[in-house]
Design a protein around this motif. Structure first.
Motif, PDB file in Angstrom:
ATOM      1  N   GLN A 152       0.834  -1.208   0.000  1.00  0.00           N
ATOM      2  CA  GLN A 152       0.000   0.000   0.000  1.00  0.00           C
ATOM      3  C   GLN A 152       0.869   1.258   0.000  1.00  0.00           C
ATOM      4  O   GLN A 152       0.569   2.255  -0.671  1.00  0.00           O
ATOM      5  CB  GLN A 152      -0.919  -0.007   1.224  1.00  0.00           C
ATOM      6  N   GLN A 211       2.188   1.700  -3.468  1.00  0.00           N
ATOM      7  CA  GLN A 211       1.169   2.242  -4.369  1.00  0.00           C
ATOM      8  C   GLN A 211       1.016   3.745  -4.142  1.00  0.00           C
ATOM      9  O   GLN A 211       0.874   4.520  -5.106  1.00  0.00           O
ATOM     10  CB  GLN A 211      -0.165   1.518  -4.128  1.00  0.00           C
ATOM     11  N   ASP A 262       1.666   6.653  -6.890  1.00  0.00           N
ATOM     12  CA  ASP A 262       0.585   7.575  -7.225  1.00  0.00           C
ATOM     13  C   ASP A 262       1.027   9.048  -7.079  1.00  0.00           C
ATOM     14  O   ASP A 262       0.529   9.946  -7.800  1.00  0.00           O
ATOM     15  CB  ASP A 262      -0.639   7.315  -6.342  1.00  0.00           C
ATOM     16  N   VAL A 270       0.316  -3.724  -8.246  1.00  0.00           N
ATOM     17  CA  VAL A 270       0.396  -2.275  -8.026  1.00  0.00           C
ATOM     18  C   VAL A 270       0.315  -1.610  -9.411  1.00  0.00           C
ATOM     19  O   VAL A 270       0.751  -2.185 -10.418  1.00  0.00           O
ATOM     20  CB  VAL A 270       1.696  -1.860  -7.319  1.00  0.00           C
TER      21      VAL A 270
END
Length: 554
Positions: free
Chosen positions: A64, A67, A71, A169
């Motif tokens: 997470q 990711q 992003d 991902v």
């Protein structure tokens, strides 16, 4: 190896303690193996499950985070910038310190069609080639989930198991990529190996301890039993004062008390029997001697009356004859009782000299020719041509043979009676065989009992006392010989006297078989081996038997 196995087998049969210890240790090994296997497997599975759970939680958090990093990055202008950013990020997730080693791999998903391509990134020596194809397909097919698989990897020169967790991902511009976290289970393997070694060492120590405990417990039980067996053996040998030590109130103490009570009772009964036997022997001896004097007087009067029976009425004359016959039987009974009393008192003495057994047999047979003719019995004597010399008391041996021949004629029902002499290097033997009614099962062991008769109600014609075979057995024992009987209903009976050639020598085997059926089978076998007829084989026997036949009287 065979000798060692035989020793172990002998120890197994002879030692109760050895059997108990071995069986206890084997059962202990079986139980410990089963329990240890279960515990070892359960512990190993718990370690793997714990490692998988930690790996899932750890990789989910870092995935997470990765990711979020992808992003928010602005390094998406070119493939080189994005690749550099991804490489830096992936390497930051690698762990090399302590027991928390982790490798990270980023690779393009199989279904990614984006023209923007970031090459596969590996954080260490354990890379893409160790990720199973099946796991990659699962990650590509279900990008919204985590996927886990245990696989084998090479770490240096070692091959170990590892937990591999993968999930998808999304890289800016580049599309879907698989992010894989590889957790080698070095620590778990070390723990499992340590537990296995601990189980082995602990199990071995526990088995040895169980064996030692079993040995001690067995000694506590077996030692009193061995002492009881030793006491029982000494008691059986005649040491009637032997007793067991009984302490306490446990089972062994009750066993000792019971044994001591039984021994005391047996000792008391034996003492009573010995006293009764001494009284009986003294009574028989005293009565026999005391009756000698009146019997002599009665014998003289009876002989005088018998000699004068021609002057009496026929009935009185017959009574005189009956009186003399009964006096003969009475005198024979007294003689037998006196002889038995000598045996019981241990006063019987042998007058041994080297004698030819054939002469004793001929005298015994000649003494019964008249009886055999009256009974219609044919006597057949088989003797070797060579002398059959042995150290013996001729008077006692002749008495044995007279008794055997007399019994054979009486019980032979008019059928032939066969007397056979044989010898070998250590012994000489005589068999007396009749073809009469024979003996019932078990009677062969009773014929030498005092006053025993196969049929007590049957009238006797030869005036026996019931002590003849008992005296004959004692005479044979005085010579260190054997007197044995065989019989079968309808087949007749056979008595075998075996004597050592030299006084006090040991008889290794008898020259003649006891069972006539076995003798006939042996003769048939010899005849078959010689290729001749049974009759010719018998005539050509190595003993060269000379047949002396007393024909049946007309």
């Amino acid at each position: 190896m065979r000798g060692w196995w035989q020793r172990v087998l002998h120890l197994w049969r002879a030692s109760l303690g050895f059997r108990v210890v071995v069986v206890t240790m084997l059962l202990g090994i079986l139980v410990l193996t089963a329990v240890g296997t279960y515990l070892y497997g359960s512990i190993a599975q718990n370690l793997v499950d714990s490692r998988q759970r930690i790996a899932v939680e750890d990789s989910l958090r870092d995935a997470q985070n990765a990711q979020d990093q992808f992003d928010s990055t602005d390094q998406t202008d070119t493939e080189a910038k994005l690749t550099q950013f991804a490489t830096t990020l992936i390497n930051s997730y690698r762990r090399d310190a302590g027991n928390q080693t982790r490798y990270v791999v980023l690779t393009r998903s199989d279904d990614n069609t984006s023209p923007f391509n970031v090459r596969s990134i590996e954080s260490g020596s354990v890379g893409l080639r160790f990720i199973p194809d099946e796991l990659r397909r699962q990650v590509a097919a279900q990008p919204d989930r985590q996927h886990l698989q245990v696989a084998t990897i090479d770490e240096g020169n070692d091959t170990i198991s590892a937990v591999i967790v993968g999930q998808t991902v999304v890289l800016p511009v580049a599309g879907n990529y698989g992010l894989y976290f590889i957790y080698p289970m070095d620590r778990e393997r070390e723990i499992i190996s340590s537990i296995g070694n601990t189980f082995l060492v602990g199990g071995f120590a526990l088995i040895v301890l169980i064996g030692a405990i079993a040995f001690v417990v067995t000694r506590l039980v077996a030692d009193p039993v061995r002492r009881a067996a030793a006491v029982a053996e000494r008691f059986a040998e005649g040491n009637l004062n032997e007793r067991m030590r009984a302490k306490g109130e446990d089972d062994l103490a009750r066993l000792g008390n019971s044994f001591n009570g039984m021994a005391a009772s047996i000792q008391q009964q034996i003492a009573q029997l010995e006293n009764l036997s001494r009284v009986q022997q003294r009574f028989v001896s005293d009565v026999s001697h005391e009756l000698r004097t009146p019997l002599t007087t009665i014998r003289m009067a009876g002989d005088l009356i018998h000699d004068s029976r021609g002057d009496f009425e026929p009935t009185v004359a017959r009574s005189a004859e009956l009186l003399r016959g009964e006096l003969d039987r009475f005198e024979s009974l007294l003689s037998d009782l006196l002889e038995i009393s000598r045996f019981d008192a241990g006063a019987a003495v042998l007058e041994v000299e080297a004698s030819d057994l054939r002469a004793c047999v001929e005298r015994a047979v000649d003494a019964h020719r008249t009886l055999a003719a009256r009974k219609g019995t044919r006597l057949v004597v088989n003797t070797p041509a060579a002398p059959v010399v042995a150290d013996m008391d001729s008077r006692r041996i002749e008495r044995i043979l007279r008794n055997l021949v007399s019994n054979a004629i009486e019980h032979g029902e008019g059928k032939p009676v066969e007397v056979t002499i044989g010898y070998n290097d250590t012994a000489v033997a005589v068999t007396v065989r009749d073809h009469g009614v024979g003996l019932r099962p078990g009677e062969a062991a009773l014929v030498f009992t005092r006053f025993w008769r196969a049929d007590p109600a049957r009238a006797r014609t030869t005036g026996g006392t019931g002590l003849g075979l008992a005296i004959a057995l004692e005479d044979a024992r005085l010579h260190a010989g054997r007197l044995e009987a065989w019989g079968a209903r309808g087949e007749g009976s056979c008595f075998r006297l075996t004597l050592p050639r030299k006084a006090e020598a040991t008889i290794t085997s008898s020259p003649l078989p006891l069972s006539p059926l076995a003798a006939e089978a042996a003769r048939a076998a010899r005849a078959a081996a010689a290729g001749g007829e049974p009759g010719s084989a018998a005539d050509d026997d190595t003993m060269r038997l000379r047949r002396i036949t007393v024909e049946r009287s007309p």
